[in-house]
Design a protein around this motif. Sequence first.
Motif, PDB file in Angstrom:
ATOM      1  N   GLY A 309       0.786  -1.214   0.000  1.00 11.74           N
ATOM      2  CA  GLY A 309       0.000   0.000   0.000  1.00 11.74           C
ATOM      3  C   GLY A 309       0.821   1.268   0.000  1.00 11.74           C
ATOM      4  N   GLU A 367      -9.090  -0.155   0.630  1.00  9.93           N
ATOM      5  CA  GLU A 367      -7.992  -0.942   1.186  1.00  9.93           C
ATOM      6  C   GLU A 367      -8.455  -2.345   1.566  1.00  9.93           C
ATOM      7  OE1 GLU A 367      -5.178   0.774   4.362  1.00  9.93           O
ATOM      8  OE2 GLU A 367      -6.780  -0.219   5.507  1.00  9.93           O
ATOM      9  N   LEU A 372      -5.353  -5.229   1.033  1.00  9.90           N
ATOM     10  CA  LEU A 372      -4.096  -4.667   1.505  1.00  9.90           C
ATOM     11  C   LEU A 372      -4.053  -4.669   3.027  1.00  9.90           C
ATOM     12  CD1 LEU A 372      -3.771  -1.610  -0.930  1.00  9.90           C
ATOM     13  CD2 LEU A 372      -2.512  -3.769  -1.019  1.00  9.90           C
ATOM     14  N   LEU A 377      -2.889   1.579   2.922  1.00 10.72           N
ATOM     15  CA  LEU A 377      -3.350   2.484   1.870  1.00 10.72           C
ATOM     16  C   LEU A 377      -3.921   3.769   2.465  1.00 10.72           C
ATOM     17  CD1 LEU A 377      -3.813   3.051  -1.112  1.00 10.72           C
ATOM     18  CD2 LEU A 377      -6.039   1.923  -0.912  1.00 10.72           C
TER      19      LEU A 377
END
Length: 484
Positions: A309, A367, A372, A377
């Motif tokens: 991320g 995200e 992730l 992120l």
Amino acid sequence: MSDDSVRPVSESEISTWDLSVDVVVAGYGIAGVTAAVEAARAGADVLVLERSGGWGGAASMAGGFIYLGGGTPLQKACGFDDTVENMKTFMKAALGPAVDDAKIDAYCEGSVDHYNWLVEAGVPFKEEFWGEPGWEPAHDEGLMYSGGENAAPFAGVIPPAPRGHLPKMGNKKTGERGGGYMLMKPLVETAEKLGVKAEYDIRVLTVVVNDDGRVVGVVARRYGRTIAIRAHRGVVLAMGSFAFDEEMVRDYVPALLGRPGSAVDAHDGRAIRIGQALGAATAHMDAAEVAVHTSPQLMIRGILVNAHGQRFIAEDTYPGRIGQAILFHQKNEAFLILDHDAYDEALQSGSPLPQPDWVCESAGELEQEMGLPTGTLTSTVDVYNMHAEGGSDPLFFKNEKWVRPFGTPIAGFDLRGMTSGFPLGGLKTDTDSRVLHVSGEPIAGLFAAGRCTAGVCAGGYASGASLGDGSFFGRRAGVGAARG
């Protein structure tokens, strides 16, 4: 001899020469055609041998950029100042590490002359600048930034100038009749007017050497028949890279294994292996150009993040640098993050755009949807937005023109595995395109140009470097071979 053998054949083993000319050119792409033209202009009887059914090679399928600068008439017509020294400085910074300084010096010092040579040979250029990001202009504009010259880390220290020169296209059809085709067609017509002969569907197997070790011809195969062709003055190898030889890719650039080869299947590395069998040196065999398969119009307006991320590169740089960063440094895993307004703005460019893989109302939700790690992120977007409010990017120095905070909804594009490439390494040659032995001495009678050689690119790349390097040093190969 075995079809797979690249070992040189002794002249004493040739009982009959099937054909005899002054100069043999192996391969009818950009390096081959320019070598043929210059050899013919130098008074040589020239024969081009091409393994496919027609001229063109990878060059005719390419986008068509030729990397030129130093103040070409096209640059001046479009209102841009450029100098030979600025061009040298950029190329040595962007195409390394460990570029061949002598080659870049020669290339830059001869760039304006090379542009004029192409024009005189019938290659057309439209005096119009394309200022949008992209792999190539959407239409037939003749000039564009094609190497990240106007982006970090170069723009702040080297005066930027666009150097991507694109031949004017008629009935553009990318991959079939684009800039590369419009470059090759007039050059082939010029070669034909000069009396250059071409034989197709013929595969060069190896070279013939005399008792002194001089290359005096080639052995080739056509329709199952092996033939010997005498070259009284010289042989030019212009047969392309090793993109389609899996063993060579595995040995030298394993990151490209399984990636689509941005070349043609005739790029099987044979020219390089023919040279190596003579004791030729090679250089930069681990280097490769890498394309990332998404629109630069989108990348420049968003942020690129890796599997953690996190951002890893300035999104407004040359897309080939982005591709290299993804494949070589991010394990071929990356995502593009973009908001709704940026996507709509990119649509106005007229370039075809992919649809996002995820669309969410917040970075946190995106995200989670993308899988992730929690907080990665969102923290990246928060930091980006904080600085974007003031129009800055202190982490990667993206041009303020493209920096603005993310709104909603926010989208993600999956770029994992979305790369392809081709090798940049090959036979080591000097500035006169003579193939060099591992001792450093030229191999008598043997010249090479194009992607079978280690040209001006030693790791980095700029669009147009292959066609520019191949055509420039192809010309020198032709001159050298004609001199004998």
